[in-house]
Design an enzyme around this catalytic site. Structure first.
Site, PDB file in Angstrom:
ATOM      1  N   SER A   1       7.028  -2.816 -12.692  1.00 29.03           N
ATOM      2  CA  SER A   1       7.969  -2.738 -11.361  1.00 29.03           C
ATOM      3  C   SER A   1       9.121  -3.951 -11.326  1.00 29.03           C
ATOM      4  CB  SER A   1       7.364  -2.826 -10.016  1.00 29.03           C
ATOM      5  OG  SER A   1       6.747  -1.533 -10.053  1.00 29.03           O
TER       6      SER A   1
ATOM      7  N   LYS B   1      12.472  -3.023 -11.951  1.00 26.43           N
ATOM      8  CA  LYS B   1      13.488  -2.531 -10.504  1.00 26.43           C
ATOM      9  C   LYS B   1      14.548  -3.426 -10.307  1.00 26.43           C
ATOM     10  CE  LYS B   1       9.293   0.030  -9.148  1.00 26.43           C
ATOM     11  NZ  LYS B   1       7.893  -0.138  -8.035  1.00 26.43           N
TER      12      LYS B   1
ATOM     13  N   TYR C   1      12.394   6.332 -16.039  1.00 24.91           N
ATOM     14  CA  TYR C   1      11.624   5.371 -15.088  1.00 24.91           C
ATOM     15  C   TYR C   1      10.420   4.599 -15.688  1.00 24.91           C
ATOM     16  CZ  TYR C   1       8.640   3.488 -11.642  1.00 24.91           C
ATOM     17  OH  TYR C   1       7.942   2.863 -10.536  1.00 24.91           O
TER      18      TYR C   1
ATOM     19  N   TYR D   1       5.832  -5.106  -1.834  1.00 23.24           N
ATOM     20  CA  TYR D   1       5.144  -4.122  -1.097  1.00 23.24           C
ATOM     21  C   TYR D   1       4.590  -4.453   0.138  1.00 23.24           C
ATOM     22  CZ  TYR D   1       5.600  -2.888  -6.032  1.00 23.24           C
ATOM     23  OH  TYR D   1       6.254  -2.944  -7.180  1.00 23.24           O
TER      24      TYR D   1
ATOM     25  N   VAL E   1       2.882  -4.315 -12.016  1.00 29.57           N
ATOM     26  CA  VAL E   1       1.306  -3.903 -12.030  1.00 29.57           C
ATOM     27  C   VAL E   1       0.868  -4.466 -13.451  1.00 29.57           C
ATOM     28  CG1 VAL E   1       0.685  -2.205 -10.395  1.00 29.57           C
ATOM     29  CG2 VAL E   1       1.678  -1.595 -12.719  1.00 29.57           C
TER      30      VAL E   1
HETATM   31  N1  GLN Z   1       5.249   2.079 -13.486  1.00 33.05           N
HETATM   32  C1  GLN Z   1       4.241   1.412 -12.261  1.00 33.05           C
HETATM   33  C2  GLN Z   1       4.232   2.982 -11.361  1.00 33.05           C
HETATM   34  O1  GLN Z   1       5.264   3.532 -11.190  1.00 33.05           O
HETATM   35  C3  GLN Z   1       5.115   0.516 -11.807  1.00 33.05           C
HETATM   36  C4  GLN Z   1       4.516   0.159 -10.418  1.00 33.05           C
HETATM   37  C5  GLN Z   1       4.307  -1.291 -10.253  1.00 33.05           C
HETATM   38  O2  GLN Z   1       4.498  -2.080 -11.237  1.00 33.05           O
HETATM   39  N2  GLN Z   1       3.985  -1.840  -8.976  1.00 33.05           N
HETATM   40  O3  GLN Z   1       3.220   3.178 -10.811  1.00 33.05           O
END
Ligand code: GLN
Length: 303
Positions: A63, A66, A190, A238, A256
């Protein structure tokens, strides 16, 4: 300030930490990563770089990607982007679908999965996924000043094979007219952006474009630098964003894969990595290390 000594001290105490958290298991390719790893690197605004621990081991940025896609989207669409995605903290897990129904397919912010999917959908429209991923890699490589940054195809495939939840989010937004491409196309793009691999050192260097000031490299406008930092502070972790702001006091974005990019505006870009996660899906030791670093340096956006 002895930055090298601060990093060495933090690494030593992280190596001795009793609870390293749990690696992400819902992406099978990430489930096999050894949680007992820790790396930290700071890239100062004056050009100095300090690293410690496993800072040269590659990991999946997930993530954190992003932040880079948001930078591209703000550059391309400016304020128009906010017609499709909000900029409020969600107070929900990163992959939640709950609010989307109430809020008619407009995700709360660009860092929860639904919001990031909209951002990727926006930059994808009218282009082939290959072109968009090429543009993204060019941006990240230019920011890091390093061409050796790539997508781990095995991780992208692993997530594609287990991506039902993200596909559900995409279909739901498509049903509300907030999607321009086929859900499978945007989700595939993505999953590839999330599968970019970097070392902690490369990530710290790549984050310099968010420090602001003359050393930021001019990749994005000063206004975008401020706005992305604001979103990282309020939404980057989050439903753990408030806790991160309280403990660290600097904007940060987690993934993650266990990485966290932290920005000390005007001073430095900091990357930490440890694959074990806490209950919110943010790196357990990465958060603790960022907290210790902020305490040791006294750096905070709150004075
Ligand atoms: N690729 C992961 C997902 O879409 C990214 C989530 C994350 O890093 N929090 O679940």
């Amino acid at each position: 300030m002895d930055h090298a000594a601060i990093l060495e001290r933090i690494t030593a105490s992280m190596r001795a930490a009793p609870d390293v958290g749990e690696v992400a298991r819902y992406i099978p390719e990430l489930a096999s990563v050894d949680p007992n790893q820790f790396g930290i690197c700071i890239a100062l605004a004056d050009g100095q770089v300090f690293a410690s621990g496993d800072a040269d081991r590659r990991f999946s940025i997930q993530s954190i990607s992003k932040v880079f896609t948001l930078a591209l989207a703000l550059g391309r669409f400016g304020e128009r982007l906010w017609q499709r995605v909000g900029r409020e903290p969600s107070g929900q897990p990163f992959n939640s679908i709950l609010q989307l129904e109430h809020e008619k397919g407009i995700p709360r912010n660009p860092f929860i999965n639904a919001g990031a999917l909209v951002v990727t959908d926006a930059i994808l429209a009218g282009h082939a996924p290959r072109e968009v991923l090429g543009e993204l890699l060019r941006f990240v490589r230019a920011a890091a000043g390093d061409e050796d940054i790539h997508i781990d195809e095995a991780v992208a495939r692993s997530e594609t094979d287990h991506g039902d939840r993200n596909m559900a989010l995409a279909h739901f937004m498509a049903a509300h007219g907030n999607f321009e491409n086929r859900p499978a196309l945007t989700c595939g793009t993505y999953f590839h952006q999330c599968a970019i691999e970097m070392t902690t050192r490369q990530l710290a260097l790549a984050g310099r474009f968010l420090i602001g000031g003359p050393r930021s490299g001019g990749l994005i406008s000063p206004a975008s630098v401020r706005r992305i930092n604001a979103l990282m502070l309020t939404c980057g972790h989050y439903d753990g964003s408030g806790d991160f702001a309280y403990r660290v006091g600097l904007p940060g974005k987690s993934g993650v894969g266990g990485g966290i990019l932290v920005i000390a505006p005007g001073r430095a870009s900091i990357a930490v990595w440890s694959p074990g996660l806490n209950q919110h899906g943010n790196s357990q030791l990465g958060t603790l290390a960022a907290e210790r670093f902020a305490q040791a340096t006294g750096w905070s956006v709150f004075g």
